[in-house]
Design an enzyme around this catalytic site. Sequence first.
Site, short mmCIF file in Angstrom:
data_model
loop_
_atom_site.label_atom_id
_atom_site.label_comp_id
_atom_site.label_asym_id
_atom_site.label_seq_id
_atom_site.Cartn_x
_atom_site.Cartn_y
_atom_site.Cartn_z
N HIS A 1 0.76 6.97 -5.62
CA HIS A 1 0.14 7.61 -4.45
C HIS A 1 -0.80 8.72 -4.89
O HIS A 1 -1.95 8.81 -4.43
CB HIS A 1 1.22 8.22 -3.56
CG HIS A 1 2.01 7.25 -2.75
ND1 HIS A 1 1.43 6.27 -1.97
CD2 HIS A 1 3.36 7.12 -2.57
CE1 HIS A 1 2.38 5.57 -1.35
NE2 HIS A 1 3.55 6.07 -1.70
N GLU B 1 5.57 7.50 -6.62
CA GLU B 1 4.86 8.68 -6.12
C GLU B 1 3.62 8.99 -6.96
O GLU B 1 2.61 9.47 -6.44
CB GLU B 1 5.81 9.89 -6.09
CG GLU B 1 7.06 9.69 -5.25
CD GLU B 1 6.77 9.28 -3.82
OE1 GLU B 1 5.64 9.52 -3.33
OE2 GLU B 1 7.66 8.71 -3.18
#
Length: 268
Positions: A62, A59
Amino acid sequence: MTTATARNSDRRVSPVFLGIVAVMAVTGWAVWTDFAAKPGIGVFLFVTAAWVVSLCLHEYAHARTALHSGDISIGAKGYLTLNPLKYTHALLSIVLPVIFVIMGGIGLPGGAVFIERGRIQGRWKHSLISAAGPLTNVLFAVVCTAPFWLHSLDGVPPTFRYALAFLAMLQVTAAILNFLPIPGLDGYGVVEPWLSYSFRRQVEPFAQWGLLAVFALLWIPEVNHVFFDMIDWILGGLGIQPGETGCGQAFYQFWKGSPDPGFCGVTQ
C-alpha cells in the site's frame, strides 16, 4: 531540509522486521527437521511469524504504491521500513489479524497505513493503492502453493507441508476477504473513487466496523461453511487438499491436542 541520508533511513529495512523474518526462518527449519519435541509449537511459531511477515508486506505494498502515486509523506512515517510498530493502527494491523488466525484460522489483515489521499490525483491511482495489499497476499499464496501445483513435494516433511498448506489457506482467505467491497476493507477502497460523493459520505461512518462485521458473519455456521467450501475449491485447484490444511491447522492450534497421527501421516 530533506537529505539523501534521511531518505535512505526512511527506506532502510527495520531490525524489527528482520527479527520476525529470522524467527520465521529458524522455526521453519525446526519444523522441516522435526527438531522440536512438540511439532505443534514449531508450526505455531513458523506460521505466525510468516503471517506477520505477510502483513508487513501487505502494508508495504500500500505504502510503496502510494509513494509512487504522489504521496511523498509516506517515507517520513516509517511505512517503507516494514516495521509493524510504525503502523497507524498496530491493533488492527497485527494484533487482531493474529487473534483471528488463532481463534478461527481466518486470514484477515486490517487497515494500517495512513495515506494522504489529497496528494494523489486520478481515480485509477487510488484504486491501485487499495488493491496493492491484497495482491501481495495473492502473490504470497502463489509462492506457498508452488510446491503443490508444481508437484515438487518429494522430500518435503509432512509436518512442514501441512504448515505450508495452512499458511497458503490464510493468504487465500486474506486476499478474498480483503477484496470484498465492504467499507473498511481494501475492496471498498478499490471501488470508492468511482462512487458518488454523497454515497461515500453516507457509508463513511460504517468503515470502522467493516472488519469486525466480516469476522462476525464468518462465525455464522452457514456462512462459514459456504465460505470455506469455496476456499477448499480454490486450494484444490492449486493442488492442496482439505486434509492437508486441516492437519496444518490442527498442528497450529496445538493447545487443542495433537492431530490424528494416522490421518496426518506424522509420527508423534
